[in-house]
Design an enzyme around this catalytic site. Sequence first.
Site, PDB file in Angstrom:
ATOM      1  N   CYS A  36       1.040  -1.480   0.127  1.00 55.47           N
ATOM      2  CA  CYS A  36      -0.164  -0.221  -0.103  1.00 55.47           C
ATOM      3  C   CYS A  36       0.821   1.108  -0.030  1.00 55.47           C
ATOM      4  CB  CYS A  36      -0.813   0.123   1.364  1.00 55.47           C
ATOM      5  SG  CYS A  36      -1.844  -1.792   1.160  1.00 55.47           S
ATOM      6  N   CYS A 317      14.332  25.622  -2.859  1.00 59.54           N
ATOM      7  CA  CYS A 317      14.892  26.242  -1.507  1.00 59.54           C
ATOM      8  C   CYS A 317      15.033  24.510  -1.359  1.00 59.54           C
ATOM      9  CB  CYS A 317      13.935  26.957  -0.849  1.00 59.54           C
ATOM     10  SG  CYS A 317      12.382  26.567  -1.360  1.00 59.54           S
TER      11      CYS A 317
END
Length: 349
Positions: A36, A317
């Site tokens: 999952c 950034c």
Amino acid sequence: MISLKRQKEYYQALIAKDSQYEGVFYVGVKTTGIFCRPTCSARKPKFEHCEFFTTAQQALLASFRPCKRCKPLSHPNQVSTVIQKLVEAIEQNPEKRWKDKDFAALSIDASTARRQFKKRFDMTFVEYARARRMGLAIKQIRSGESVIETQLATGYESSSGFRDAFSKVMGAAPTKLGKMHLLKASWLDTPLGPMLAIASEEALTLLEFVDRRGLEREIERLRQKTKSAIIPGRTPPIDSIEGELKSYFKGHLSQFKTPLFLLGSPFQLNVWDGLQQIPYGETLSYSSLAAKLGKPSAFRAVANANGANQLAIVIPCHRVINQNGELGGYGGGLTRKQWLINHEKQHRV
């Protein structure tokens, strides 16, 4: 090999369904043979029954099969067929005023449409369709059509109803349109989770992960500073950045060319320009960046400007870290920051 410490971190993210870990890891459940994504809504297994992987391919090679509920082989929050069908129907006839029978004609339940649009766009289908009509109205008024002609063309019989609907979406009456700008917003699916792109017809103004804390405030500040209405839709810069992001996440692109509109102080603009000079696949400390900008004692101000960046990934950034090698901060979450740094190091030439 994933360390025990990192496995425990991933397990806590699995329990919390933390969307910041989308694309960062996958979990195989030994008792079921299924793997999952971190945000799967299925009942959570015990830690000792979990096996963690950094790619879906690793999970498949370990003989786990993909979960039918969270569909780990598709992008997280990928647009459903219901939304795709309805958005396409709106584009074919944006002036249309939708009624229950129109949903029935497409074999779609109206309540399902409302729920899925609310989850995806934070607005109902009716609000989305209305915003799309208002975008069309702006274009018609600016091309020289009268307000009354635009009102009728967009399906409003009442002038007061058109004025109220227009003002609700745009924040001003149709007669004040000349003082307003128009930005369009669209969700873009990425391996690390969905991002929100906002752009004019000429340039990209915002690109953020949709679960970033304070994103609503960012959007409101953008709207006020640019005196703009923000409605759903696509523009050439949004199409451009969507294509470039796909190439970036495949490791095929290291420099973005989508035109940008940067809204900040001269100091912030200087810092953001400095961020774009950090080579792909490398990192720099806040103090080193401050020194490069000729402001060696202003590393805290540099860090603040770094955090004010509204164009995630494009203005990198994520490449700025602490002097001691720790990650520092990142609006999209430190897990994503580490993933982006590792991704670029892996694919740099």
